[in-house]
Design a protein around this motif. Structure first.
Motif, mmCIF file in Angstrom:
data_model
loop_
_atom_site.group_PDB
_atom_site.id
_atom_site.type_symbol
_atom_site.label_atom_id
_atom_site.label_comp_id
_atom_site.label_asym_id
_atom_site.label_seq_id
_atom_site.Cartn_x
_atom_site.Cartn_y
_atom_site.Cartn_z
ATOM 1 N N LYS A 72 0.802 -1.192 0.004
ATOM 2 C CA LYS A 72 -0.078 -0.085 -0.019
ATOM 3 C C LYS A 72 0.907 1.180 -0.003
ATOM 4 O O LYS A 72 0.641 2.159 -0.831
ATOM 5 C CB LYS A 72 -1.113 0.097 1.204
ATOM 6 C CG LYS A 72 -1.833 1.077 1.231
ATOM 7 C CD LYS A 72 -2.902 1.016 2.351
ATOM 8 C CE LYS A 72 -3.881 2.070 2.541
ATOM 9 N NZ LYS A 72 -3.266 3.417 2.764
ATOM 10 N N GLU A 73 1.887 1.356 0.842
ATOM 11 C CA GLU A 73 2.669 2.375 0.843
ATOM 12 C C GLU A 73 4.329 2.153 1.227
ATOM 13 O O GLU A 73 4.469 1.053 2.158
ATOM 14 C CB GLU A 73 2.349 3.344 2.185
ATOM 15 C CG GLU A 73 0.978 4.134 1.546
ATOM 16 C CD GLU A 73 0.760 5.011 2.939
ATOM 17 O OE1 GLU A 73 1.427 5.029 3.974
ATOM 18 O OE2 GLU A 73 -0.207 5.654 2.849
ATOM 19 N N CYS A 74 5.218 2.352 0.327
ATOM 20 C CA CYS A 74 6.457 2.320 0.680
ATOM 21 C C CYS A 74 7.312 3.283 -0.139
ATOM 22 O O CYS A 74 6.628 3.834 -0.894
ATOM 23 C CB CYS A 74 6.994 0.754 0.252
ATOM 24 S SG CYS A 74 7.127 0.471 -1.517
ATOM 25 N N VAL A 75 8.790 3.252 0.383
ATOM 26 C CA VAL A 75 9.370 4.219 -0.453
ATOM 27 C C VAL A 75 10.534 3.563 -0.986
ATOM 28 O O VAL A 75 11.287 2.801 -0.486
ATOM 29 C CB VAL A 75 10.024 5.171 0.781
ATOM 30 C CG1 VAL A 75 11.113 6.258 -0.199
ATOM 31 C CG2 VAL A 75 8.927 6.027 1.556
ATOM 32 N N ILE A 76 10.764 3.731 -2.563
ATOM 33 C CA ILE A 76 11.879 3.271 -3.021
ATOM 34 C C ILE A 76 13.204 4.233 -2.930
ATOM 35 O O ILE A 76 13.232 5.481 -3.176
ATOM 36 C CB ILE A 76 11.578 3.249 -4.371
ATOM 37 C CG1 ILE A 76 10.326 2.184 -4.724
ATOM 38 C CG2 ILE A 76 12.667 2.612 -5.250
ATOM 39 C CD1 ILE A 76 9.984 2.082 -6.244
ATOM 40 N N LYS A 77 14.365 3.699 -2.466
ATOM 41 C CA LYS A 77 15.446 4.595 -2.129
ATOM 42 C C LYS A 77 16.355 4.661 -3.624
ATOM 43 O O LYS A 77 16.448 3.475 -4.194
ATOM 44 C CB LYS A 77 16.317 4.043 -1.325
ATOM 45 C CG LYS A 77 17.660 4.871 -0.673
ATOM 46 C CD LYS A 77 18.376 3.888 0.244
ATOM 47 C CE LYS A 77 19.572 4.827 0.645
ATOM 48 N NZ LYS A 77 20.569 4.914 -0.321
ATOM 49 N N SER A 78 16.568 5.887 -3.971
ATOM 50 C CA SER A 78 17.316 6.027 -5.109
ATOM 51 C C SER A 78 18.925 5.371 -4.905
ATOM 52 O O SER A 78 19.211 5.356 -3.699
ATOM 53 C CB SER A 78 17.578 7.599 -5.427
ATOM 54 O OG SER A 78 18.737 7.640 -6.317
ATOM 55 N N VAL A 79 19.523 5.079 -5.954
ATOM 56 C CA VAL A 79 20.891 4.543 -5.847
ATOM 57 C C VAL A 79 21.708 5.659 -5.110
ATOM 58 O O VAL A 79 22.799 5.202 -4.759
ATOM 59 C CB VAL A 79 21.558 4.086 -7.075
ATOM 60 C CG1 VAL A 79 20.628 2.825 -7.823
ATOM 61 C CG2 VAL A 79 21.383 5.284 -8.215
ATOM 62 N N ARG A 80 21.299 6.901 -5.369
ATOM 63 C CA ARG A 80 22.170 7.871 -4.491
ATOM 64 C C ARG A 80 21.444 8.074 -3.229
ATOM 65 O O ARG A 80 20.123 7.530 -2.929
ATOM 66 C CB ARG A 80 22.123 9.167 -5.365
ATOM 67 C CG ARG A 80 22.589 9.102 -6.890
ATOM 68 C CD ARG A 80 22.426 10.293 -7.540
ATOM 69 N NE ARG A 80 20.723 10.560 -7.965
ATOM 70 C CZ ARG A 80 20.057 11.296 -8.345
ATOM 71 N NH1 ARG A 80 20.927 12.446 -8.614
ATOM 72 N NH2 ARG A 80 18.987 11.302 -8.793
ATOM 73 N N ASP A 81 22.078 8.778 -2.314
ATOM 74 C CA ASP A 81 21.486 8.922 -0.951
ATOM 75 C C ASP A 81 20.886 10.154 -0.854
ATOM 76 O O ASP A 81 20.958 10.849 0.100
ATOM 77 C CB ASP A 81 22.829 8.648 0.200
ATOM 78 C CG ASP A 81 22.243 8.584 1.747
ATOM 79 O OD1 ASP A 81 21.242 8.071 1.511
ATOM 80 O OD2 ASP A 81 22.764 9.322 2.451
ATOM 81 N N GLU A 82 20.287 10.625 -1.920
ATOM 82 C CA GLU A 82 19.492 11.845 -1.777
ATOM 83 C C GLU A 82 18.117 11.883 -2.489
ATOM 84 O O GLU A 82 17.392 13.068 -2.555
ATOM 85 C CB GLU A 82 20.304 12.994 -2.491
ATOM 86 C CG GLU A 82 20.723 12.693 -3.835
ATOM 87 C CD GLU A 82 21.699 13.672 -4.577
ATOM 88 O OE1 GLU A 82 21.741 13.764 -5.680
ATOM 89 O OE2 GLU A 82 22.341 14.452 -3.750
ATOM 90 N N SER A 83 17.488 10.700 -2.716
ATOM 91 C CA SER A 83 16.153 10.826 -3.351
ATOM 92 C C SER A 83 15.531 9.566 -2.838
ATOM 93 O O SER A 83 16.001 8.475 -2.922
ATOM 94 C CB SER A 83 16.414 10.730 -4.943
ATOM 95 O OG SER A 83 16.853 12.024 -5.350
ATOM 96 N N GLY A 84 14.084 9.698 -2.843
ATOM 97 C CA GLY A 84 13.133 8.618 -2.431
ATOM 98 C C GLY A 84 11.825 8.695 -3.155
ATOM 99 O O GLY A 84 11.357 10.095 -3.112
ATOM 100 N N TYR A 85 11.121 7.868 -3.743
ATOM 101 C CA TYR A 85 10.017 7.999 -4.232
ATOM 102 C C TYR A 85 8.875 6.809 -3.771
ATOM 103 O O TYR A 85 9.066 6.029 -3.470
ATOM 104 C CB TYR A 85 10.264 7.556 -5.901
ATOM 105 C CG TYR A 85 11.337 8.569 -6.333
ATOM 106 C CD1 TYR A 85 11.188 9.773 -6.627
ATOM 107 C CD2 TYR A 85 12.606 7.822 -6.631
ATOM 108 C CE1 TYR A 85 12.303 10.620 -7.067
ATOM 109 C CE2 TYR A 85 13.702 8.744 -7.196
ATOM 110 C CZ TYR A 85 13.398 9.983 -7.290
ATOM 111 O OH TYR A 85 14.488 10.660 -7.872
ATOM 112 N N GLU A 86 7.792 7.439 -3.825
ATOM 113 C CA GLU A 86 6.604 6.660 -3.636
ATOM 114 C C GLU A 86 5.606 6.260 -4.809
ATOM 115 O O GLU A 86 4.987 7.411 -5.207
ATOM 116 C CB GLU A 86 5.542 7.285 -2.435
ATOM 117 C CG GLU A 86 6.142 7.098 -0.992
ATOM 118 C CD GLU A 86 5.012 7.665 -0.097
ATOM 119 O OE1 GLU A 86 4.062 6.891 -0.022
ATOM 120 O OE2 GLU A 86 5.391 8.477 0.769
#
Length: 208
Positions: A72-86
């Motif tokens: 239902k909800e989660c955050v995908i972490k970018s390969v870089r340590d500065e971005s995340g997406y739902e």
């Protein structure tokens, strides 16, 4: 009781973003190059399209007894340590979800190999889906990415001229996304759900 939304900090790391992220407010946020962005509340039509895809994917998972589940909800972490997406819809693989050390406590995806399918339903910020997230999901090695442009909002270089409702399915081949596009009554072709009997127009009509 609705939780008060804390002040959005400036320029944070991914860890700081996850620690800050407020729960129970009904608001959603993404991290873009260290900056926290509040996501616009989805329109009714946007929600109906995302919900329709979720239901159809869920039925297919159950019918074929696939080792997948829809979060239902989660955050995908970018390969870089500065971005995340739902993402609007995400299908995860039960067999490899444990490879994500932050999943159990934080619902954070760090390994693209655990994602069977990610779906973004296009809204006014369409360039994020066609450029920013496309690049990020490809870099993470997410095998399949759908961009559902039910209003035909994307740039002509992405969906052609004249612009019209388009479902773009990106599949990872030798580390790079290759795209196939579906419109009107064309039956979509998905590697994640190869037996899915669904046309582009059926998805677009979910807004009605």
């Amino acid at each position: 009781m609705v939780q008060a939304i804390p002040t959005i900090p400036t320029k944070v790391t991914f860890d700081e973003f996850i620690a800050w992220y407020p729960e129970g407010t009904g608001c959603h946020y993404e991290l873009r190059s260290g900056e926290i962005v509040e996501m616009p509340k989805p329109t009714g039509k946007h929600s109906r399209v995302a919900g329709f895809i979720t239901v159809k994917a869920g039925i297919e998972i159950d019918r074929l007894k696939l080792p997948y589940f829809i979060s239902k909800e989660c955050v995908i972490k970018s390969v870089r340590d500065e971005s995340g997406y739902e993402p609007d819809v995400i299908v995860l693989d039960e067999r490899s979800i444990a490879d994500n050390p932050r999943w159990e406590k934080e619902s954070v995806i760090t390994q693209g190999s655990s994602v069977r399918l990610v779906v973004e339903v296009v809204s006014t910020n369409w360039s994020d889906d066609y450029a920013l997230k496309l690049e990020e999901y490809e870099a993470l090695g997410i095998s399949e990415y759908w961009i559902v442009d039910y209003l035909g909002l994307g740039g002509r270089r992405f969906i052609g001229n004249p612009k019209r409702p388009t479902l773009s399915i990106y599949q990872l081949i030798e580390g790079e996304y290759q795209v196939r596009q579906f419109r009107e009554n064309e039956r979509i072709e998905s590697l994640t759900f190869p037996e899915l009997d669904l046309t582009a127009s059926q998805i677009f009509r979910a807004t009605n």
